[in-house]
Design a protein around this motif. Structure first.
Motif, PDB file in Angstrom:
ATOM      1  N   SER A  92      -1.815  15.846  -8.527  1.00  0.00           N
ATOM      2  CA  SER A  92      -1.985  15.642  -7.085  1.00  0.00           C
ATOM      3  C   SER A  92      -2.156  14.173  -6.712  1.00  0.00           C
ATOM      4  N   HIS A  93      -2.815  13.400  -7.574  1.00  0.00           N
ATOM      5  CA  HIS A  93      -3.088  11.981  -7.310  1.00  0.00           C
ATOM      6  C   HIS A  93      -2.844  11.243  -8.622  1.00  0.00           C
ATOM      7  N   PRO A  94      -1.566  11.057  -8.977  1.00  0.00           N
ATOM      8  CA  PRO A  94      -1.224  10.681 -10.364  1.00  0.00           C
ATOM      9  C   PRO A  94      -1.913   9.435 -10.916  1.00  0.00           C
ATOM     10  N   ARG A  95      -2.343   8.499 -10.090  1.00  0.00           N
ATOM     11  CA  ARG A  95      -2.944   7.288 -10.649  1.00  0.00           C
ATOM     12  C   ARG A  95      -4.478   7.293 -10.586  1.00  0.00           C
ATOM     13  N   HIS A  96      -5.029   8.441 -10.242  1.00  0.00           N
ATOM     14  CA  HIS A  96      -6.488   8.560 -10.105  1.00  0.00           C
ATOM     15  C   HIS A  96      -7.189   8.216 -11.415  1.00  0.00           C
ATOM     16  N   MET A 143       0.857  -1.207   0.000  1.00  0.00           N
ATOM     17  CA  MET A 143       0.000   0.000   0.000  1.00  0.00           C
ATOM     18  C   MET A 143       0.890   1.254   0.000  1.00  0.00           C
ATOM     19  N   CYS A 144       0.622   2.145  -0.928  1.00  0.00           N
ATOM     20  CA  CYS A 144       1.431   3.373  -0.971  1.00  0.00           C
ATOM     21  C   CYS A 144       0.740   4.459  -0.148  1.00  0.00           C
ATOM     22  N   THR A 145       1.499   5.159   0.670  1.00  0.00           N
ATOM     23  CA  THR A 145       0.926   6.235   1.486  1.00  0.00           C
ATOM     24  C   THR A 145       1.302   7.614   0.942  1.00  0.00           C
ATOM     25  N   GLY A 146       1.634   7.663  -0.361  1.00  0.00           N
ATOM     26  CA  GLY A 146       2.019   8.939  -0.982  1.00  0.00           C
ATOM     27  C   GLY A 146       0.863   9.914  -1.107  1.00  0.00           C
ATOM     28  N   CYS A 147      -0.362   9.392  -1.197  1.00  0.00           N
ATOM     29  CA  CYS A 147      -1.531  10.278  -1.202  1.00  0.00           C
ATOM     30  C   CYS A 147      -2.746   9.469  -0.762  1.00  0.00           C
ATOM     31  N   ALA A 148      -3.894  10.123  -0.664  1.00  0.00           N
ATOM     32  CA  ALA A 148      -5.079   9.455  -0.104  1.00  0.00           C
ATOM     33  C   ALA A 148      -5.779   8.528  -1.093  1.00  0.00           C
ATOM     34  N   LEU A 149      -5.123   8.251  -2.209  1.00  0.00           N
ATOM     35  CA  LEU A 149      -5.626   7.200  -3.099  1.00  0.00           C
ATOM     36  C   LEU A 149      -5.223   5.833  -2.543  1.00  0.00           C
ATOM     37  N   LEU A 150      -4.194   5.816  -1.729  1.00  0.00           N
ATOM     38  CA  LEU A 150      -3.731   4.604  -1.043  1.00  0.00           C
ATOM     39  C   LEU A 150      -3.716   3.389  -1.971  1.00  0.00           C
ATOM     40  N   CYS A 151      -2.954   3.500  -3.060  1.00  0.00           N
ATOM     41  CA  CYS A 151      -2.890   2.418  -4.055  1.00  0.00           C
ATOM     42  C   CYS A 151      -2.429   1.119  -3.387  1.00  0.00           C
ATOM     43  N   ASP A 152      -3.197   0.047  -3.652  1.00  0.00           N
ATOM     44  CA  ASP A 152      -2.942  -1.210  -2.923  1.00  0.00           C
ATOM     45  C   ASP A 152      -2.316  -2.279  -3.825  1.00  0.00           C
ATOM     46  N   ASP A 153      -1.808  -1.865  -4.980  1.00  0.00           N
ATOM     47  CA  ASP A 153      -1.265  -2.854  -5.916  1.00  0.00           C
ATOM     48  C   ASP A 153       0.253  -2.707  -6.052  1.00  0.00           C
ATOM     49  N   ILE A 154       0.876  -2.151  -5.026  1.00  0.00           N
ATOM     50  CA  ILE A 154       2.308  -1.841  -5.113  1.00  0.00           C
ATOM     51  C   ILE A 154       3.146  -3.048  -4.665  1.00  0.00           C
ATOM     52  N   GLU A 155       4.183  -3.330  -5.411  1.00  0.00           N
ATOM     53  CA  GLU A 155       5.133  -4.354  -4.961  1.00  0.00           C
ATOM     54  C   GLU A 155       6.499  -3.705  -4.824  1.00  0.00           C
ATOM     55  N   ALA A 215       4.774  -0.412  -9.878  1.00  0.00           N
ATOM     56  CA  ALA A 215       3.389   0.037 -10.080  1.00  0.00           C
ATOM     57  C   ALA A 215       3.069   1.429  -9.523  1.00  0.00           C
ATOM     58  N   ALA A 216       3.841   1.930  -8.583  1.00  0.00           N
ATOM     59  CA  ALA A 216       3.512   3.254  -8.018  1.00  0.00           C
ATOM     60  C   ALA A 216       3.839   4.358  -9.030  1.00  0.00           C
ATOM     61  N   CYS A 217       3.265   5.542  -8.801  1.00  0.00           N
ATOM     62  CA  CYS A 217       3.641   6.701  -9.608  1.00  0.00           C
ATOM     63  C   CYS A 217       4.968   7.246  -9.053  1.00  0.00           C
ATOM     64  N   ARG A 218       5.518   8.270  -9.709  1.00  0.00           N
ATOM     65  CA  ARG A 218       6.844   8.745  -9.283  1.00  0.00           C
ATOM     66  C   ARG A 218       6.831   9.283  -7.838  1.00  0.00           C
ATOM     67  N   LYS A 219       5.703   9.907  -7.477  1.00  0.00           N
ATOM     68  CA  LYS A 219       5.604  10.428  -6.114  1.00  0.00           C
ATOM     69  C   LYS A 219       5.568   9.265  -5.113  1.00  0.00           C
ATOM     70  N   GLY A 220       4.821   8.226  -5.478  1.00  0.00           N
ATOM     71  CA  GLY A 220       4.727   7.050  -4.611  1.00  0.00           C
ATOM     72  C   GLY A 220       6.068   6.349  -4.463  1.00  0.00           C
ATOM     73  N   VAL A 221       6.811   6.257  -5.574  1.00  0.00           N
ATOM     74  CA  VAL A 221       8.135   5.622  -5.511  1.00  0.00           C
ATOM     75  C   VAL A 221       9.016   6.392  -4.530  1.00  0.00           C
TER      76      VAL A 221
HETATM   77  S1  SF4 Z   1      -1.344   7.803  -6.765  1.00  0.00           S
HETATM   78 FE1  SF4 Z   1       0.870   7.588  -6.505  1.00  0.00          FE
HETATM   79  S2  SF4 Z   1       1.303   8.618  -4.533  1.00  0.00           S
HETATM   80 FE2  SF4 Z   1      -0.915   8.269  -4.601  1.00  0.00          FE
HETATM   81  S3  SF4 Z   1      -1.168   6.306  -3.507  1.00  0.00           S
HETATM   82 FE3  SF4 Z   1      -1.036   5.836  -5.733  1.00  0.00          FE
HETATM   83  S4  SF4 Z   1       1.133   5.385  -6.083  1.00  0.00           S
HETATM   84 FE4  SF4 Z   1       0.994   6.444  -4.097  1.00  0.00          FE
END
Ligand code: SF4
Lengths: 134, 411
Positions: free
Chosen positions: B142-146, B1-13, B26-32
């Motif tokens: 703001s939420h790159p994978r939205h 789970m990425c905590t980079g934003c409140a989308l909280l993407c749950d597909d991160i390895e 799988a995360a966006c650049r901010k999440g990485v």
């Molecule tokens: S959009 Fe990017 S920063 Fe936000 S939770 Fe997903 S991977 Fe993390």
């Protein structure tokens, strides 16, 4: 370096609109004090007409001033197809926050996205460093 | 789970080496960048000198004990478990307690919790939404994978033809954002600064069959066109960004628009919450007190004071506080300098994984584990769905939950 030397340069009043940028945000995750964060934050994006009014070239520094504070940032072209003289854009950052007015009308919400500044060339001066902000 | 934003993407390895995340998939650049951790981790200090954890916690406890009017602020980057301990600590010390929602999405989250605005989940949007409106929001930044995970590109159960045929995305903003470029020119409505309430009223009029007019002469045919698209939506979602929140002086025009839309269609609204668990703080405080933010506890009695005068901004502006505990936040960067300045004049305690402007001014700094990487817990996504954060590996840094617990015990 004093600011007196810039007194002769033309100055204009602009409305500033702030926005978010993923590249700057990424740099912030790595380090608030890093060079990337400064390069991507301490920038004002201007309309071409305003750039010529200021007699500056893209990439030069400008000093932004209002009743809240002053800060030196780099001037860039906004790149928007539609002209927007009188309006400039800054990414939300400690540099833009120097200029956000204190007055909130008691609402608890400052005008982060919409405030006025006076802009003037600061040719030769370097961008205000994050540690100088505070 | 990425905590980079409140989308909280749950597909991160992730791939790890020892206690370092080396590769993030799988995360966006901010999440990485978030998951790899910052390059300047916070040290444990008291008065700018290196200290051990016990000394720092004892000092933090004594600052809070001695303060008459402490402020506890931050919370958006903390698990719900940590937030609940923080609320208890505020109660115990008679503190002001607040979070970022106080000067961003608070009014929208509050209206949703009070059931004044209709909402839905991001999964509903992915599976059902055919009309999506980004209003004062630029998720591409703001939420790159939205757009790719939920709101525009994916094929959903009832949206098998995805964005090409099955979804219409509209952007309403004062500048042509990257999201506006993706949604194309004919679906972009550019407003002057502060023009949102007027545009909203015009759109509500158009939905009622009246001629929509604006003082900034936006083509009424275009507004009618938008109202037709919205009227015909099978499942609509409006994503409210900070651009809209800051532009509206009150929410009535938004309530009127949503009510009108729901006479014809099925429209929902989701706030574009930034920090990964800001919404969790609002929910947790609301469950305990009936308020989402801007509170002052009165130490001995059960009294609560709530309102803008108890907001982080006003208590700093009016210099009402004599100490502050900041958790996972950097108010010296994120608040106007003219307002945040008071923080540098009072004893400050910060709990954070990384160095920032606020930590550099703090009497006590306590490093904590990075949420979702070095510590787990629960959090509430931007759409109100509770998710579990799993710890990826153990580190020698304590979680903010544990640190707050120890400070509370020490008081
Ligand atoms: S959009 Fe990017 S920063 Fe936000 S939770 Fe997903 S991977 Fe993390």
């Amino acid at each position: 370096m004093g600011f007196g030397q810039f007194l002769a340069a033309p100055e204009i009043k602009l409305k500033v609109v702030t926005y978010r940028d993923v590249f700057q945000n990424t740099a912030q995750e790595s380090s608030r004090f890093g060079e990337d964060y400064e390069t991507l934050s301490a920038v004002i994006r201007l309309d071409l007409k305003d750039i010529s009014k200021l007699s500056i070239k893209e990439g030069e520094t400008v000093i932004l001033r209002n009743g809240s504070g002053k800060v030196v940032v780099q001037a860039q072209k906004s790149g928007y197809e539609q002209a927007h003289p009188g309006i400039a854009y800054m990414v939300n950052s400690p540099w833009s926050n120097v200029l956000v007015p204190e007055d909130t009308g008691g609402t608890g919400v400052p005008k982060f996205k919409d405030f006025e500044v006076t802009v003037q060339s600061a040719r030769g001066a370097s961008v205000t460093g994050i540690k100088e902000i505070f | 789970m990425c905590t980079g934003c409140a989308l909280l993407c749950d597909d991160i390895e992730v791939e790890t080496e020892g206690d370092k995340v080396t590769v993030v998939h799988a995360a966006c650049r901010k999440g990485v960048a978030r998951m790899k951790g910052c390059s300047e981790p916070l040290e444990c200090t008291v008065d700018a000198e290196g200290a051990d954890m016990d000394t720092a916690i004892a000092k933090a406890a004594s600052i809070l004990r001695d303060a008459k009017n402490p402020l506890i602020f931050g919370h958006g980057n903390s698990s719900s478990e940590a937030q609940k301990i923080s609320i208890g600590l505020a109660r115990k010390t008679g503190a002001y307690i607040d979070d970022t929602s106080s000067f961003c999405q608070g009014p929208i989250v509050e209206a949703i919790l009070q059931e004044r605005l209709r909402t839905c989940t991001l999964d509903d949007v992915r599976h059902k939404a055919d009309v999506i409106v980004f209003w004062g929001a630029d998720p591409s930044n703001s939420h790159p994978r939205h757009l790719s995970r939920y709101s525009y590109f994916p094929r959903g159960k009832e949206r098998q033809r995805g964005w090409e045929e099955d979804r219409k995305a509209i952007t309403i903003d004062i500048r042509k954002s990257e999201t506006a470029i993706i949604c194309k020119d004919e679906r972009f409505y550019q407003l002057p600064a502060g023009g949102d309430a007027e545009f909203m009223a015009a759109l509500t009029n158009a939905l009622s069959g009246k001629v929509p007019k604006t003082s900034f002469d936006l083509d009424s045919k275009r507004i009618l066109g938008l109202s037709n698209i919205m009227k015909k939506a099978k499942f609509g979602a409006i994503f409210v960004g900070l651009g809209l929140v800051y532009s509206l002086e009150e929410l009535d025009p938004l309530f009127a628009l949503m009510d009108k839309l729901n006479e014809f269609s099925d429209f929902h609204l989701i706030p574009m919450v930034g920090q990964y668990n800001m919404r969790g703080f609002n929910h947790n405080l609301f469950a305990e007190t009936g308020y989402i933010n801007r509170l002052k506890f009165d130490g001995d009695s059960k009294e609560l004071a709530h309102g803008p005068e108890n907001s982080v901004v006003e208590v700093l502006r009016n210099k009402n506080i004599d100490a502050a505990l900041i958790i996972g936040s950097d108010p010296l960067s994120s608040l106007p300098l003219s307002i945040a300045r008071h923080l540098a004049d009072i004893p400050l305690i910060t709990i954070d994984p990384c160095n920032n402007l606020t930590t550099s001014r703090s009497a006590v700094t306590i490093p904590c584990a990075l949420g979702g990487v070095e510590s787990g817990g629960t959090a509430i996504r931007m759409d109100g769905v509770e998710v579990e954060l799993k710890k990826i590996f153990d580190s020698d840094r304590l979680s903010d939950q544990e640190i707050l617990k120890r400070i509370t015990e020490a008081i």
